[in-house]
Motif scaffolding. Structure first.
Motif, short mmCIF file in Angstrom:
data_model
loop_
_atom_site.label_atom_id
_atom_site.label_comp_id
_atom_site.label_asym_id
_atom_site.label_seq_id
_atom_site.Cartn_x
_atom_site.Cartn_y
_atom_site.Cartn_z
N ARG C 78 41.84 44.31 38.38
CA ARG C 78 40.64 44.89 38.99
C ARG C 78 39.47 44.66 38.05
O ARG C 78 39.59 44.86 36.83
CB ARG C 78 40.83 46.40 39.21
N ASP C 79 38.32 44.21 38.64
CA ASP C 79 37.10 44.00 37.82
C ASP C 79 36.77 45.34 37.15
O ASP C 79 36.57 46.34 37.84
CB ASP C 79 35.96 43.55 38.75
N PRO C 80 36.72 45.34 35.83
CA PRO C 80 36.48 46.62 35.12
C PRO C 80 35.17 47.29 35.53
O PRO C 80 35.06 48.51 35.54
CB PRO C 80 36.48 46.21 33.63
N ASP C 81 34.19 46.49 35.95
CA ASP C 81 32.87 47.09 36.25
C ASP C 81 32.81 47.62 37.68
O ASP C 81 32.27 48.71 37.91
CB ASP C 81 31.76 46.03 36.07
N ASN C 82 33.33 46.86 38.65
CA ASN C 82 33.12 47.35 40.03
C ASN C 82 34.43 47.47 40.83
O ASN C 82 34.39 47.61 42.06
CB ASN C 82 32.16 46.40 40.76
N ASN C 83 35.57 47.41 40.10
CA ASN C 83 36.85 47.78 40.72
C ASN C 83 37.33 46.81 41.81
O ASN C 83 38.25 47.11 42.57
CB ASN C 83 36.72 49.19 41.35
N VAL C 84 36.70 45.62 41.88
CA VAL C 84 37.12 44.66 42.92
C VAL C 84 38.43 44.00 42.48
O VAL C 84 38.58 43.61 41.31
CB VAL C 84 36.03 43.56 43.12
N VAL C 85 39.40 43.90 43.38
CA VAL C 85 40.69 43.25 43.07
C VAL C 85 40.46 41.73 43.04
O VAL C 85 39.95 41.16 44.02
CB VAL C 85 41.76 43.57 44.16
N LEU C 86 40.80 41.10 41.92
CA LEU C 86 40.55 39.65 41.74
C LEU C 86 41.80 38.98 41.18
O LEU C 86 42.75 39.65 40.78
CB LEU C 86 39.36 39.46 40.78
N ILE C 87 41.76 37.66 41.11
CA ILE C 87 42.83 36.88 40.45
C ILE C 87 42.16 36.03 39.37
O ILE C 87 41.20 35.32 39.65
CB ILE C 87 43.56 35.95 41.45
N ASP C 88 42.67 36.12 38.16
CA ASP C 88 42.16 35.27 37.06
C ASP C 88 42.99 33.98 37.06
O ASP C 88 44.16 33.97 36.66
CB ASP C 88 42.34 36.04 35.73
N LYS C 89 42.35 32.88 37.53
CA LYS C 89 43.10 31.63 37.73
C LYS C 89 43.56 31.02 36.41
O LYS C 89 44.49 30.22 36.37
CB LYS C 89 42.23 30.63 38.50
N GLU C 90 42.89 31.44 35.31
CA GLU C 90 43.35 30.87 34.02
C GLU C 90 44.72 31.45 33.68
O GLU C 90 45.58 30.76 33.13
CB GLU C 90 42.34 31.22 32.90
N THR C 91 44.91 32.74 34.00
CA THR C 91 46.14 33.44 33.56
C THR C 91 47.28 33.23 34.56
O THR C 91 48.45 33.20 34.18
CB THR C 91 45.85 34.96 33.47
N CYS C 92 46.95 33.08 35.83
CA CYS C 92 48.00 33.07 36.87
C CYS C 92 48.98 31.92 36.64
O CYS C 92 48.58 30.77 36.37
CB CYS C 92 47.34 32.91 38.24
N THR C 93 50.30 32.23 36.72
CA THR C 93 51.33 31.19 36.55
C THR C 93 51.83 30.68 37.90
O THR C 93 52.69 29.80 37.95
CB THR C 93 52.57 31.81 35.83
N GLY C 94 51.33 31.25 38.99
CA GLY C 94 51.78 30.79 40.31
C GLY C 94 53.21 31.21 40.59
O GLY C 94 53.97 30.49 41.26
N CYS C 95 53.64 32.37 40.08
CA CYS C 95 55.06 32.77 40.25
C CYS C 95 55.30 33.40 41.62
O CYS C 95 56.45 33.66 42.00
CB CYS C 95 55.46 33.77 39.16
N LYS C 96 54.24 33.66 42.39
CA LYS C 96 54.34 34.15 43.78
C LYS C 96 54.95 35.55 43.89
O LYS C 96 55.30 35.97 44.99
CB LYS C 96 55.17 33.16 44.63
N THR C 97 55.06 36.27 42.78
CA THR C 97 55.56 37.66 42.88
C THR C 97 54.64 38.47 43.79
O THR C 97 55.09 39.26 44.63
CB THR C 97 55.55 38.29 41.45
N CYS C 98 53.31 38.20 43.67
CA CYS C 98 52.36 39.02 44.45
C CYS C 98 52.52 38.78 45.94
O CYS C 98 52.16 39.62 46.77
CB CYS C 98 50.94 38.66 44.01
N LEU C 99 53.08 37.62 46.33
CA LEU C 99 53.28 37.36 47.76
C LEU C 99 54.31 38.32 48.34
O LEU C 99 54.21 38.74 49.49
CB LEU C 99 53.74 35.92 47.98
N ALA C 100 55.29 38.71 47.49
CA ALA C 100 56.29 39.69 47.97
C ALA C 100 55.65 41.06 48.05
O ALA C 100 55.93 41.84 48.95
CB ALA C 100 57.48 39.72 47.00
#
Lengths: 1070, 328, 220
Positions: C78-100
């Motif tokens: 979540r963006d620390p300033d405005n609480n928006v749920v985001l994805i940081d593409k640098e960190t994401c490993t593409g493990c697809k856990t979030c799809l479940a």
């Protein structure tokens, strides 16, 4: 895989995006700076960020927008917040302009075909502009020299390049009568012309911006000025503004509905407008006329109409002479009758039955208050006049509507009876509160056999309801009211788009003026041009004769005379002339728009006519390569896309006008008016040397004998022959709001426009939203009335009768004989009112579930309609559109799908008589209205294939699908290249061959024709998966130029300066 | 939901490997002084096998991940509280415990293990801090070696339980997927993992102990010959615990089966998991308990493998928590 | 905390897909990848007595964001300033856990509609970011004089919507664009809906009146 799209955020100085192919925006910065040289492409600055206001031409309307550039490259477009109807909206056709302007499929230079025709091994070479103009001019001149002026012909239409005026005037300039546009008789000509016949005002088309009243007062800016929003009920008949004009009329309809406006939608398809409608009438395709008459029957019987308006402002009370089928003049009907002294000669007096006395009485024109004191005309009346039983126009309408009770209409039109009743009640309800509703009539009814009858009926309904020139109506006029008492009664000067050719060449009758006035005008035209006379040099009797001859010789005009209003030919007659050479053979073709094979009805018949060497030389002009160019263009002129086009025409939205500057410029593209102007000038130079040998068309006389010179008359009209003139027009119209003085240059203009989206002109609301034009006093003391012969709304279309008998008002002063009586549905004449002719393609009777259709082998009715993603033939190359809508899904009802074993998403094959072999002429007793009668059973093309969308969105027995073509089928990656117009194009199965052409306009049948369907599989050479469309994305390869010319926007050389032509070399006729 | 095969393989391999380690630990705890020589060799082999299995499981995760280079982000984010992070923690702990146990059982085994070619497995995961301590303890002498093995054994058992449970818990605790929200899953995963490990251990035990006897290693053969009853007793204890685990697997599988929307593969689930998997391994365990023999252990292993594999696959297929209408 | 999201008026939405294309141009999304979709909810009833609507669907900015809870790498945050749920593409490993974890996503992240999408080229998960790069500090009431004004900017899918159906803002701030549209709809007695899913509370609100169609969420 490529992830190439223009990204603002990925815009890095030089490095390409890691791991992805070139992101177009990112690499431009590196090479755009070429040492400060100002080859600034269009006129936008080529360094750093900039924003310019412009106007999208992605469809027929025009959404003002803001275009953002970075280093000379357009990276983002968004809707303009101040636009009065689109209010900041911009649809995907506008957004996809980026992938159109920079598409690898762009034609950036004049291209000459280097091989044989046909898509399979099509190849083009780049030639210079001078070579191209000379090649075109030489081919045209040779053909004219050898076969006469009628061997040249033009066409336009297909979407994406609006060369409307040039197409009409170029053939005339070279002495040819032949021009056509797949729209015209099938799109808007019927509605705009019938409106002019019936009341001399704007028609009921939303798409063509004739209907603007509903969108009044919707925008915050307008509300702030106190502009009210008055439309409370609107009928969308055969129109889907939310789809066809997505961000303009679509946004307008959304705002309208949000403010509580109730809508009635008449459409076989559950369109987005139908989804939101208060009442949806899913009319059976082709049965509209019957539904219209059912409305007349109820409204007349229950007196739901506006009695005062109908009695005193329409010709409904006029008694009609059964022999002439024209209203009795008082002087004819009443012995010894002389019109009142104050009645001017140009305002005839007709007769009616006076309700007070029950007798035949004169009905003078005048203010209802005064006239009602003398006579109370009966709307439904019958009386004996001169021994002849004469009915009032109203009675004639009522008799025609007699069979169409609500029950009969429900059965014939497949619409529940209670819904028809509810729609009539809703449509007539505003009158009860003294307010107005209105009908908007869309293009679908232009594409059917009843193309003239339905607009007549719908406008007649608004007229008897008095919904004319009132707030909330659709039949309204915009612009300042005429000054009281200052103007003569309104007249309508006929021939050529608002009487234009009449004024130029004198041809055509001025309806509303007396015969004497018309005769005097013709007589005033001199034999020889008098240099110090006021008339233009080309206004001579010989030019008048020649131009009139072009009308008489126009293909198909013997029977379909409504086409004269835009000076267009009957398309099937042109194809027949190419195939048979009868009455003359068109040989050199100048097409001014997009994909003819996608938008012409019975495309296969056209392909066969052209490809077995039917047309000697084909010249095209279009920004992109489409099926038509790849298959048979011999020469292509490069046109600008709207981001490059300077003021193609100063587009407005309601009372706002926004500038359209040429923001960028690619290759050697030019405005769409330039090629025709240069080619006519060059051809004229060649031909004017041989005037004594060049024959003027089919007349056998030489140009010299007729004392004529090329270009004939006004030459090519509409736009100039160079970009500079277009810039000058733009600068002039916006210099005031930009605060620019005299002599402002293009650079000053663009500098003032940079980052300034407030530069637009607004007409004050009280000078635009005006009403009661017919109530204003004329200089003869009477109310102005309407620009018709009777000075009233002619619900009974009197002109139709004269038109079908003598060609009035178009061919005046010369006459052509009557039409073939078997074409006219009103006892051999054109029907003056809405009627229901014997229908050929559309199903006639409905059994229990509506499936007893007229053609047993082709038992289903297919109709068509627009989708968001495309406009006519455009945008099939736009990757972001195709990945969302890769194929033209055919809508089919679950019950019908089950019957044919078809599931949702299945590939299906659709066929009609045009793809299964057909006799051109069925034994229907009506000899077709054009010359040739084909006996041999010719199959014109293969059946088409597409995917099924099975849902309850259409009635059982009805299919619905939009036109389509596949640019990928001639992509360099294809093993076997094809033109891409055959696989999925509904126009392969439409009927422009042997349908019952509409009597007045010859409109062929694109909607509601007989088809069959069965399961199939995917055709060859078409793409359907999103990532397959990558080759359509901007790249550094242009498909049609051998050498690598660099990214269309990466290679600075491409951001060329505007094409500057040397001073016009050939001295044309003017 | 489509079966995420790399994840299924990870849970099988890591769970089974941990189970093997656990039983090696158990055996080490229960073993008497006398039977240590061949037991040390068995446990050494078990530890190696366990490390290989668990590491292989980890490799599978790399297959699932599209950007393996980013895997360190999981390490950095270990305290995120995400069930997957906890599972990763268990994975790391199991590897560490395996290495420690490996060293301890080699050291504890002293001279015999050396010639048996056990070699120095120290290098396997040199980075683990705990290793140095155990090795040092080993050198200290025989008695210290014994204590080290006990500590390493306890660690191994703990790691096995932690890993086995976590492979199930990461499903149960996955927010949003209601089809997994039942404790039956971690219990079934733990029990089936240990079952796999146990039977694997018995196989290894029978294999190595038999070879020791045949292989001419006098001291080991002598020791084995000397204490047949005690060895058999050890096998019986393991078999009994396997029987218990099999029963537990059946119960947990049944509870999950009733909870989850099994859809059209219910028959396959009921047949393969509780019946063949659970009951099959229960029977094998009992037979092994009555007359220990490698063939029963093999039967048990196969049954347990089928049950465990189908159970894990079912979890994905039964995950209809996601609105099926998304595909409408 | 802030609840920034979209409010979409389905009485207005005509399913024209312009929001999908506007999003693709703004965020540089390649072919075959999507941050949002428009799902036609097929007509209920039998012709001609039918009703239907179009359902634009993108990340629902769930208040309990299961994706953030499930993500092993911290890429979903979540963006620390405005609480928006985001994805940081640098960190994401593409493990697809979030799809479940995400009830609005297709398990493979590759079949439309799926609010989270697996970008094959970059090997990462992607989703609607509410164009946080433009709107992070915006109240969602667009400044028509300057659409790039950071205090009032709206995402291009809202600005270009051809029906004026989309609004944006923080539902915890009554003065935001989205809140005003929601309040007006409530005052007019029009139906306010969310796409129900077990275990989550989506922030995205949909307005649909019974006269247009009966709400059937994703088409139950």
């Amino acid at each position: 895989m490529q992830e190439t799209t223009l990204t603002r955020r990925s815009f890095v100085k030089a490095a390409a995006v890691a791991g992805a192919a070139v992101a177009v925006g990112s690499t431009v910065a590196g090479c755009v700076d070429t040492g400060g040289s100002s080859t600034g492409g269009g006129a936008a600055t080529t360094t750093g960020k900039a924003m310019y206001g412009s106007v999208c031409h992605g469809c027929i309307q025009a959404c003002p927008c803001k275009v953002y550039l970075e280093d000379g490259v357009v990276v983002k477009i968004e809707g303009h917040p101040d636009a009065p109807t689109s209010i900041g909206s911009l649809c995907l056709k506008g957004l996809n302009q980026i992938h159109t302007c920079y598409s690898p499929r762009r034609v950036l230079y004049p291209l000459k075909r280097t091989g044989a025709r046909g898509a399979e091994n099509a190849a083009f070479e780049r030639i210079s502009w001078d070579e191209a103009v000379q090649l075109a001019a030489t081919k045209i001149a040779e053909a004219i020299e050898q076969y006469g002026t009628y061997s040249f012909f033009c066409s336009v239409g297909g979407g994406g390049a609006y060369s409307f005026m040039q197409a009409m005037t170029m053939p005339m300039a070279l002495g040819s009568p032949t021009v056509f546009e797949p729209g015209c008789a099938q799109c808007y000509l019927p509605r705009i012309t019938e409106a002019a016949y019936m009341y001399g005002g704007a028609d009921q088309s939303i798409a063509d911006c004739a209907v603007l009243e509903p969108f009044k007062g919707l925008a915050p800016l307008e509300e702030a000025k106190g502009v009210s929003q008055d439309t409370k009920v609107i009928v969308l008949w055969a129109a889907q503004p939310s789809v066809s004009q997505t961000a303009q009329s679509g946004r307008g309809m959304a705002e309208l509905r949000a403010r509580g406006c109730k809508t009635i939608v008449v459409d076989p398809n559950f369109s987005p407008d139908a989804v939101k409608a208060t009442i949806h009438l899913p009319v059976r395709p082709g049965s509209d006329a019957a539904l219209v008459l059912s409305w007349y029957r109820v409204i007349l019987d229950e007196k739901l109409y506006d009695e005062e308006f109908t009695k005193y402002w329409t010709n409904m009370p006029f008694l009609v002479n059964p022999e002439t089928k024209l209203p009795w003049l008082a002087t004819e009907a009443i012995d010894g009758y002389t019109p009142p002294a104050d009645m001017p000669a140009n305002t005839p007096v007709y007769v009616c039955v006076d309700e007070n006395t029950g007798q035949v009485a004169a009905l003078p024109f005048g203010d209802p208050a005064t006239v009602s004191a003398e006579v109370n005309p009966q709307v439904l009346a019958t009386a004996t006049v001169k021994g002849l039983e004469s009915k009032s126009c109203g009675q004639i309408y009522r008799d025609e509507a007699e069979p169409w009770t609500l029950a009969k209409a429900a059965e014939f039109c497949w619409v529940p009876e209670d819904r028809i009743r509810a729609a009539i009640d809703l449509y007539t309800s505003p009158l009860k509160e003294g307010k107005a509703a209105g009908i908007a009539n869309g293009v679908a009814t232009d594409m059917e056999e009843t193309a003239s009858q339905v607009p007549d009926g719908l406008m007649g309904l608004d007229m008897i309801m008095g919904y004319v020139n009132k707030p909330g109506a659709t039949l309204t006029q915009n612009g300042p009211l005429p000054a009281d008492g200052a103007n003569p009664r309104p007249t309508m000067f006929w021939n050529g788009f608002g009487g234009m050719f009449g004024m130029m060449y004198g041809i055509g009758y001025e309806v509303g003026a007396t015969e004497e006035a018309n005769e005097a005008r013709i007589a005033a035209i001199p034999e020889e041009w008098d240099p110090n006379g006021q008339l233009a040099p080309f206004m001579t009797q010989s030019t008048l004769w020649a131009m009139n001859q072009l009308l008489l010789d126009r293909l198909g005009m013997k029977n379909h005379r409504g086409l004269y209003n835009w000076c267009h030919s009957h398309i099937p007659s042109v194809r027949e002339a190419i195939e048979t050479g009868e009455p003359f053979k068109p040989r050199v073709w100048f097409d001014m728009s997009g994909n003819k094979f996608a938008v012409l009805g019975s495309a296969g018949a056209w392909y066969n006519a052209i490809m077995d060497d039917g047309v000697d030389f084909i010249i095209c002009q279009y920004p992109m390569i489409t099926s038509f160019q790849i298959e048979c263009a011999d020469l292509i002129f490069p046109l600008e896309e709207w981001l490059e086009a300077t003021g193609a025409s100063s587009f407005g939205q309601l009372n706002y006008a926004f500038p359209c500057p040429g923001i960028i410029h690619l290759g050697e593209t030019v405005p769409n008016s330039v090629p025709s102007q240069r080619v006519v000038a060059a051809a004229s130079a060649i031909l004017n040397e041989k005037l004594d040998s060049v024959i003027f068309g089919a007349t056998g006389q030489t140009m010299a004998e007729l004392k004529l010179q090329f270009p004939l008359g006004m030459g090519v009209m509409g736009g100039s022959d160079s970009e500079e003139v277009e810039w000058a027009a733009q600068i002039a119209s916006y210099s005031e709001v930009l605060g620019l003085g005299e002599g402002a240059t293009k650079e000053d203009f663009m500098a003032a426009l940079k980052d300034n989206h407030k530069a637009y002109n607004v007409t004050p609301p009280d000078q635009y939203w005006t009403y009661g034009q017919h109530l204003v006093k004329a200089d003869d003391g009477l109310p102005m009335g309407f620009a018709t012969e009777s000075r009233k709304c002619e619900v009974y279309n009197q002109i139709h009768i004269k038109l079908s008998r003598t060609g009035f008002p178009y061919t005046y002063p010369r006459e052509i004989g009557p039409i073939d009586p078997r074409v006219g549905t009103w006892g051999g004449d054109y029907s003056p009112i809405c009627n229901v002719p014997v229908q050929k393609e559309a199903p006639e009777v409905a059994n229990a579930n509506g499936l007893a259709l007229s053609d047993p082998e082709f038992p289903l009715a297919l109709t068509s309609g627009r989708v968001y993603y495309f406009h006519h033939g455009t945008m099939r190359h736009a990757a972001f559109a195709r990945e969302l809508y890769p194929v033209p899904y055919v809508r089919i009802n679950p019950a019908t799908a089950a019957e044919y074993g078809i599931a949702d998403g299945d590939w299906v094959e659709i066929s009609s008589r045009r793809t299964q072999g057909t006799d051109y002429v069925h034994g229907t007793g009506i000899e077709q209205s054009y010359a040739g009668i084909k006996e041999n059973n010719t199959k014109t093309a293969e059946p088409i294939r597409t995917k099924a969308y099975v849902a309850e969105v259409v009635a059982p027995g009805v299919l619905w699908m939009e036109r389509f073509w596949n640019p990928e089928s001639f992509d360099s990656t294809q093993s076997k290249k094809t033109g891409g117009w055959q696989q999925m194009n509904v126009n392969v199965i439409t009927n422009a061959v042997d349908c019952n052409f509409n009597e007045v306009y010859g409109s062929y049948t694109n909607r509601g024709f007989a088809v069959n369907i069965k399961k199939s599989e995917k055709p060859e050479g078409v793409w359907t998966e999103p990532k397959e469309f990558a080759p359509f994305l901007p790249s550094n390869k242009n498909e049609y130029l051998p050498d690598d010319i660099g990214v269309l926007i990466e290679n600075k050389a491409l951001l060329t300066d505007i094409v500057a032509f040397p001073a016009s070399t050939a001295e044309g006729g003017q | 939901m489509a079966v995420q095969w790399p994840i299924v393989l990870f849970k099988l391999l890591a769970g089974g490997g941990a189970g093997l380690l656990g039983f090696a630990g158990l055996a080490a705890l229960l073993s008497h002084e006398a039977s240590r020589p061949w037991l040390a060799r068995v446990n050494f082999a078990a530890a190696i096998t366990s490390l290989v299995l668990v590491a292989a499981g980890g490799a599978c995760v790399l297959l699932q991940v599209a950007k393996p280079a980013q895997i360190m982000a999981v390490v950095r984010n270990i305290s995120s509280g995400s069930p997957i992070s906890l599972e990763f923690l268990a994975f790391a702990v199991t590897l560490a415990a395996g290495v420690i146990f490996l060293l301890a059982s080699r050291v504890g085994g002293g001279e015999t293990a050396g010639e048996a070619g056990g070699g120095s497995a120290v290098g396997v995961a040199a980075g683990e801090t705990g290793v140095a301590g155990a090795a040092a303890a080993g050198e200290a002498g025989e008695v210290g070696g014994g204590m080290a093995v006990k500590i390493a054994a306890v660690l191994a058992i703990a790691a096995a339980l932690f890993m086995g449970f976590m492979t199930g818990y990461s499903h149960m605790a996955m927010p949003g997927t209601t089809a997994w929200h039942t404790p039956a899953i971690p219990v079934a995963f733990l029990a089936s993992a240990l079952l796999l490990g146990g039977f694997l251990y018995l196989l290894l035990l029978g294999l190595i102990r038999g070879r020791a006897a045949v292989g001419g290693d006098a001291a080991a053969a002598a020791a084995a010959a000397r204490t047949p009853s005690r060895d058999i007793a050890l096998v019986k204890i393991i078999a009994i615990s396997l029987a218990a685990l099999a029963a537990l697997t059946i119960i947990a599988a049944v509870v999950y089966g009733l909870f989850a929307p099994l859809g059209d593969f219910a028959i396959a689930f009921w047949l393969l998991v509780p019946v063949i998997g659970g009951a099959g391994s229960l029977v094998a365990a009992i037979l092994d308990w009555r007359r220990p023999a490698s063939s029963w252990a093999m039967l048990g292993l196969v049954a347990a493998l089928i049950g465990a594999c189908v159970l894990r696959v079912t979890l994905w297929l039964a995950n209809t928590g996601i609105s099926p209408l998304l595909r409408g | 905390m802030a609840k920034r999201t979209l409010v979409i008026d389905l009485d207005r939405c005509s399913g024209c897909d312009s929001c999908v294309v506007a999003c693709k141009f703004e965020n540089g999304i390649g072919l075959g990848n999507y941050y949002n979709h428009v799902k036609p909810i097929n007509p209920a009833g039998k012709h001609p007595d039918i009703n239907m609507y179009w359902l634009p669907i993108q990340c629902q900015q769930c208040e309990n964001s299961p994706c953030v809870a499930a993500c092993p790498t911290g890429a979903s945050y979540r963006d620390p300033d405005n609480n928006v749920v985001l994805i940081d593409k640098e960190t994401c490993t593409g493990c697809k856990t979030c799809l479940a974890a995400c009830p609005y996503s297709d398990p493979t992240g590759a079949v439309r509609p799926s609010v989270r999408w697996f970008n094959e080229e970059l090997g990462v998960m992607e989703k609607c970011t509410l164009c946080n790069h433009l709107t992070a500090t915006s109240d969602g009431v667009e400044n028509t004089e300057d659409t790039t004004d950071a205090a009032h900017a709206v995402p291009p899918c809202v600005h270009n919507c051809s029906c004026g159906a989309r609004s944006f803002g923080d539902l915890d701030d009554p003065a935001s664009g989205a809140s005003k549209v929601l309040a007006a709809a409530e005052a007019a007695g029009r139906g306010i809906h969310t796409i129900e899913a077990e275990g989550v509370t989506p922030a995205c609100k949909y307005i649909l009146s019974a006269e247009i169609a009966d709400w059937r969420g994703l088409g139950e």
